[in-house]
Design a protein around this motif. Structure first.
Motif, PDB file in Angstrom:
ATOM      1  N   HIS A  47       0.849  -1.143  -0.116  1.00 44.56           N
ATOM      2  CA  HIS A  47       0.053  -0.006   0.011  1.00 44.56           C
ATOM      3  C   HIS A  47       0.995   1.201  -0.021  1.00 44.56           C
ATOM      4  O   HIS A  47       0.553   2.229  -0.804  1.00 44.56           O
ATOM      5  CB  HIS A  47      -0.651  -0.077   1.267  1.00 44.56           C
ATOM      6  CG  HIS A  47      -1.887  -0.951   1.137  1.00 44.56           C
ATOM      7  ND1 HIS A  47      -3.219  -0.745   0.459  1.00 44.56           N
ATOM      8  CD2 HIS A  47      -2.176  -2.112   1.902  1.00 44.56           C
ATOM      9  CE1 HIS A  47      -4.024  -1.777   0.627  1.00 44.56           C
ATOM     10  NE2 HIS A  47      -3.467  -2.433   1.412  1.00 44.56           N
ATOM     11  N   LEU A  48       1.785   1.258   0.759  1.00 44.19           N
ATOM     12  CA  LEU A  48       2.768   2.654   0.993  1.00 44.19           C
ATOM     13  C   LEU A  48       3.423   2.617  -0.455  1.00 44.19           C
ATOM     14  O   LEU A  48       3.573   3.755  -0.903  1.00 44.19           O
ATOM     15  CB  LEU A  48       3.774   2.197   1.928  1.00 44.19           C
ATOM     16  CG  LEU A  48       3.243   2.188   3.358  1.00 44.19           C
ATOM     17  CD1 LEU A  48       4.451   1.951   4.210  1.00 44.19           C
ATOM     18  CD2 LEU A  48       2.585   3.572   3.658  1.00 44.19           C
ATOM     19  N   GLY A  49       3.942   1.631  -1.077  1.00 45.58           N
ATOM     20  CA  GLY A  49       4.699   1.823  -2.335  1.00 45.58           C
ATOM     21  C   GLY A  49       3.550   2.005  -3.523  1.00 45.58           C
ATOM     22  O   GLY A  49       3.665   2.956  -4.301  1.00 45.58           O
ATOM     23  N   HIS A  50       2.402   1.527  -3.349  1.00 43.53           N
ATOM     24  CA  HIS A  50       1.453   1.702  -4.582  1.00 43.53           C
ATOM     25  C   HIS A  50       0.860   3.317  -4.585  1.00 43.53           C
ATOM     26  O   HIS A  50       0.732   3.849  -5.701  1.00 43.53           O
ATOM     27  CB  HIS A  50       0.289   1.073  -4.317  1.00 43.53           C
ATOM     28  CG  HIS A  50      -0.950   1.092  -5.219  1.00 43.53           C
ATOM     29  ND1 HIS A  50      -0.830   1.033  -6.813  1.00 43.53           N
ATOM     30  CD2 HIS A  50      -2.154   1.707  -5.067  1.00 43.53           C
ATOM     31  CE1 HIS A  50      -2.033   1.294  -7.114  1.00 43.53           C
ATOM     32  NE2 HIS A  50      -2.955   1.751  -6.075  1.00 43.53           N
ATOM     33  N   THR A  51       0.678   3.880  -3.522  1.00 43.63           N
ATOM     34  CA  THR A  51       0.250   5.176  -3.301  1.00 43.63           C
ATOM     35  C   THR A  51       1.278   6.055  -3.758  1.00 43.63           C
ATOM     36  O   THR A  51       0.981   7.153  -4.463  1.00 43.63           O
ATOM     37  CB  THR A  51      -0.396   5.586  -1.968  1.00 43.63           C
ATOM     38  OG1 THR A  51       0.581   5.135  -0.903  1.00 43.63           O
ATOM     39  CG2 THR A  51      -1.542   4.840  -1.571  1.00 43.63           C
ATOM     40  N   TYR A  74       9.582  -0.340 -10.292  1.00 39.18           N
ATOM     41  CA  TYR A  74       8.669  -0.271  -9.384  1.00 39.18           C
ATOM     42  C   TYR A  74       7.055  -0.214 -10.321  1.00 39.18           C
ATOM     43  O   TYR A  74       6.204  -0.527  -9.608  1.00 39.18           O
ATOM     44  CB  TYR A  74       8.969   0.949  -8.523  1.00 39.18           C
ATOM     45  CG  TYR A  74       9.691   0.736  -7.396  1.00 39.18           C
ATOM     46  CD1 TYR A  74      10.518  -0.443  -7.334  1.00 39.18           C
ATOM     47  CD2 TYR A  74      10.035   1.486  -6.483  1.00 39.18           C
ATOM     48  CE1 TYR A  74      11.448  -0.742  -6.245  1.00 39.18           C
ATOM     49  CE2 TYR A  74      10.955   1.478  -5.234  1.00 39.18           C
ATOM     50  CZ  TYR A  74      11.530   0.400  -5.294  1.00 39.18           C
ATOM     51  OH  TYR A  74      12.419   0.154  -4.362  1.00 39.18           O
ATOM     52  N   ASN A  75       7.453   0.195 -11.279  1.00 36.19           N
ATOM     53  CA  ASN A  75       6.044   0.138 -12.217  1.00 36.19           C
ATOM     54  C   ASN A  75       5.425  -1.350 -12.406  1.00 36.19           C
ATOM     55  O   ASN A  75       4.213  -1.354 -12.020  1.00 36.19           O
ATOM     56  CB  ASN A  75       6.285   0.639 -13.658  1.00 36.19           C
ATOM     57  CG  ASN A  75       4.928   0.853 -14.373  1.00 36.19           C
ATOM     58  OD1 ASN A  75       4.418   1.700 -13.926  1.00 36.19           O
ATOM     59  ND2 ASN A  75       4.801   0.125 -15.298  1.00 36.19           N
ATOM     60  N   PHE A  76       6.292  -2.236 -12.229  1.00 37.16           N
ATOM     61  CA  PHE A  76       5.750  -3.666 -12.428  1.00 37.16           C
ATOM     62  C   PHE A  76       5.289  -4.027 -11.000  1.00 37.16           C
ATOM     63  O   PHE A  76       4.490  -4.812 -10.945  1.00 37.16           O
ATOM     64  CB  PHE A  76       6.936  -4.421 -12.810  1.00 37.16           C
ATOM     65  CG  PHE A  76       6.352  -5.992 -12.880  1.00 37.16           C
ATOM     66  CD1 PHE A  76       5.411  -6.446 -13.868  1.00 37.16           C
ATOM     67  CD2 PHE A  76       7.027  -6.781 -12.143  1.00 37.16           C
ATOM     68  CE1 PHE A  76       5.444  -7.843 -14.042  1.00 37.16           C
ATOM     69  CE2 PHE A  76       6.740  -8.125 -12.156  1.00 37.16           C
ATOM     70  CZ  PHE A  76       5.669  -8.781 -12.931  1.00 37.16           C
ATOM     71  N   VAL A  77       5.993  -3.637 -10.096  1.00 39.50           N
ATOM     72  CA  VAL A  77       5.534  -4.176  -8.547  1.00 39.50           C
ATOM     73  C   VAL A  77       4.527  -3.512  -7.958  1.00 39.50           C
ATOM     74  O   VAL A  77       3.587  -4.183  -7.417  1.00 39.50           O
ATOM     75  CB  VAL A  77       6.763  -3.866  -7.750  1.00 39.50           C
ATOM     76  CG1 VAL A  77       6.583  -4.029  -6.360  1.00 39.50           C
ATOM     77  CG2 VAL A  77       8.147  -4.615  -8.129  1.00 39.50           C
ATOM     78  N   PHE A  78       4.365  -2.005  -8.428  1.00 38.42           N
ATOM     79  CA  PHE A  78       3.335  -1.307  -7.835  1.00 38.42           C
ATOM     80  C   PHE A  78       1.885  -0.984  -8.311  1.00 38.42           C
ATOM     81  O   PHE A  78       1.142  -0.090  -7.966  1.00 38.42           O
ATOM     82  CB  PHE A  78       3.993  -0.168  -6.914  1.00 38.42           C
ATOM     83  CG  PHE A  78       4.700  -0.574  -5.883  1.00 38.42           C
ATOM     84  CD1 PHE A  78       4.380  -1.307  -4.717  1.00 38.42           C
ATOM     85  CD2 PHE A  78       6.128  -0.197  -5.775  1.00 38.42           C
ATOM     86  CE1 PHE A  78       5.423  -1.482  -3.768  1.00 38.42           C
ATOM     87  CE2 PHE A  78       7.081  -0.444  -4.867  1.00 38.42           C
ATOM     88  CZ  PHE A  78       6.559  -1.078  -3.886  1.00 38.42           C
ATOM     89  N   ALA A  87       2.343  -4.138 -17.634  1.00 36.85           N
ATOM     90  CA  ALA A  87       2.410  -5.362 -16.839  1.00 36.85           C
ATOM     91  C   ALA A  87       2.519  -4.937 -15.310  1.00 36.85           C
ATOM     92  O   ALA A  87       3.031  -3.931 -15.056  1.00 36.85           O
ATOM     93  CB  ALA A  87       3.411  -6.254 -17.386  1.00 36.85           C
ATOM     94  N   ARG A  88       2.122  -5.892 -14.689  1.00 34.71           N
ATOM     95  CA  ARG A  88       2.417  -5.899 -13.123  1.00 34.71           C
ATOM     96  C   ARG A  88       2.359  -7.413 -12.284  1.00 34.71           C
ATOM     97  O   ARG A  88       1.891  -8.362 -12.947  1.00 34.71           O
ATOM     98  CB  ARG A  88       1.156  -5.124 -12.689  1.00 34.71           C
ATOM     99  CG  ARG A  88      -0.236  -5.790 -12.901  1.00 34.71           C
ATOM    100  CD  ARG A  88      -1.497  -4.750 -12.488  1.00 34.71           C
ATOM    101  NE  ARG A  88      -2.691  -5.607 -13.078  1.00 34.71           N
ATOM    102  CZ  ARG A  88      -3.320  -5.789 -14.219  1.00 34.71           C
ATOM    103  NH1 ARG A  88      -2.580  -5.527 -15.108  1.00 34.71           N
ATOM    104  NH2 ARG A  88      -4.373  -6.530 -14.522  1.00 34.71           N
ATOM    105  N   VAL A  89       2.809  -7.238 -11.359  1.00 34.85           N
ATOM    106  CA  VAL A  89       2.687  -8.367 -10.296  1.00 34.85           C
ATOM    107  C   VAL A  89       1.481  -8.715 -10.109  1.00 34.85           C
ATOM    108  O   VAL A  89       0.415  -7.729  -9.614  1.00 34.85           O
ATOM    109  CB  VAL A  89       3.490  -8.064  -8.921  1.00 34.85           C
ATOM    110  CG1 VAL A  89       3.377  -9.178  -7.979  1.00 34.85           C
ATOM    111  CG2 VAL A  89       5.040  -7.827  -9.145  1.00 34.85           C
ATOM    112  N   ILE A  90       0.749  -9.998 -10.254  1.00 35.78           N
ATOM    113  CA  ILE A  90      -0.548 -10.276 -10.062  1.00 35.78           C
ATOM    114  C   ILE A  90      -0.928 -10.203  -8.350  1.00 35.78           C
ATOM    115  O   ILE A  90      -0.094 -10.511  -7.657  1.00 35.78           O
ATOM    116  CB  ILE A  90      -0.936 -11.778 -10.639  1.00 35.78           C
ATOM    117  CG1 ILE A  90       0.059 -12.869  -9.722  1.00 35.78           C
ATOM    118  CG2 ILE A  90      -0.720 -11.917 -11.910  1.00 35.78           C
ATOM    119  CD1 ILE A  90      -0.397 -14.292 -10.112  1.00 35.78           C
TER     120      ILE A  90
END
Length: 390
Positions: A47-51, A74-78, A87-90
């Protein structure tokens, strides 16, 4: 930028909201930041990373020429669910991310916050970007509420039932004068109007015709729901939707989330740890199936979202997200925004039910009676409750 709102005001609002997310996480141990017990619960560090990613991706990268991406990975991770962004981490794998570390993410937040403050005070911060900034801040507040619900789930499913805080939670006095509020049939208007922020799913103020209805002045209590349980509510198919009855049998449900029958007493996990269920406390953490079954057992029903909004000025709300009997659908003239921001609400308008109000986990200033929250029928980790209607 409107004359009434200065750059200093905007920077302060940004700083205060961002700080609040970190304050919510302050009581956690490092290990608490990385746990994902179920798919619906994200690790606090995510949550802290995504926001933070939201501000970097939608404001800094496209609008601040001097900005350099903190970490291209981080674009892929968050990225959460924005197909437009790539693309993103499921979602189910967020708990497998031992890296980036918690300290890495706090460094990420610090970097982006410093860049955002510089951007907000630069000539690149124009009036056209203000709506996007406001969306980002409200997005962060949404995740602050999710942080509280996810942290409670993480700690509430630890066999030691550790307390999130030792500060006693404020318990509102129970009001025994529960009565039904009557509203005549007629034409009413619902939807957001006036100044200030709202989400796109609140727009399209429109008229609705309602037959006469009654709605309870108070929310259902633990004691009332306990009576339903003791009367065999979870073992009588007559009160349940067919899908709800399948859920009861498959999940072996017999109580609200966090309730445990220990040594002849019903206990429930709270942010203060495991405590005996207070019969006068407001019921919390039930899903749509349970809310509907309880209402049926009482010979009543859940209100529609239109009924709830029309009546909301006549009762106190904000303690629980209140299930309605309305499917989450677009209002008339709803239109998705162009680009990635258009994925914010419209794509979820299927197979979900509307909740209205707010809860004890809702950040100050983030609630209004036109707010349309929505969840799937089986979910119960939100701070949800019941208001009856007929």
């Amino acid at each position: 930028m409107t004359p009434e709102i200065t750059t200093k005001d905007i920077v302060k609002k940004y700083t205060d909201i961002r700080r609040r997310s970190e304050e919510i996480c302050a009581p956690l141990e490092i290990e608490d930041y990385v746990v994902q017990p179920i798919v619906d619960v994200s690790p606090p560090k995510w949550h802290l990373g995504h926001t933070t990613w939201f501000f970097e991706t939608f404001i800094l990268a496209p609008h601040f020429p001097e900005y350099e991406i903190f970490d291209p990975q981080y674009n892929f991770v968050f990225n959460s669910y924005y197909e437009t962004i790539g693309a993103r981490v499921i979602r189910t794998d967020r708990g497998n991310l031992s890296r980036p570390s918690v300290s890495d993410i706090y460094q990420y937040r610090k970097y982006v916050d410093e860049q955002m403050k510089a951007f907000l005070q630069s000539r690149f911060m124009t009036e056209t970007i203000e709506p996007l900034l406001e969306l980002g801040l409200n997005h962060e507040q949404q995740h602050q509420e999710l942080l509280m619900t996810d942290i409670k789930y993480i700690l509430g499913h630890n066999p030691l039932f550790p307390a999130y805080t030792k500060e006693k939670q404020t318990v509102k006095p129970y009001v025994e004068d529960v009565h039904m509020l009557r509203f005549p049939e007629g034409l009413y208007e619902i939807g957001f109007h006036g100044e200030g922020f709202c989400f796109d799913n609140e727009l399209g103020r429109h008229k609705v015709y309602l037959t006469g209805f009654e709605i309870a002045s108070q929310l259902v209590t633990n004691g009332e729901y306990l009576t339903f349980m003791e009367a065999g509510g979870y073992s009588d198919f007559r009160y349940w939707h067919a899908e709800g009855w399948d859920w009861v049998k498959q999940s072996h449900a017999e109580s609200p989330l966090y309730w445990h029958y220990i040594d002849g007493k019903w206990m429930n996990y709270t942010l203060n740890g495991l405590q005996e269920v207070d019969p006068n406390g407001i019921l919390c953490h039930i899903n749509f199936y349970e809310a509907s079954a309880f209402a049926s057992w009482k010979g009543m029903r859940l209100p529609t979202e239109a009924e709830w909004e029309v009546a909301s000025d006549h009762f106190n709300w904000g303690d629980r997200w209140e299930w309605t009997n309305s499917a989450y659908l677009p209002y008339p003239h709803f239109k998705k925004e162009a680009g990635a921001v258009g994925e914010y609400n419209g794509k979820f308008m299927v197979n979900q039910m509307v909740l209205r109000g707010a809860s004890e986990a809702t950040p100050p200033g983030h609630s209004r009676n036109t707010y349309r929250n929505f969840f799937q029928t089986n979910l119960k980790w939100q701070f949800t409750g019941i208001r009856l209607a007929q």
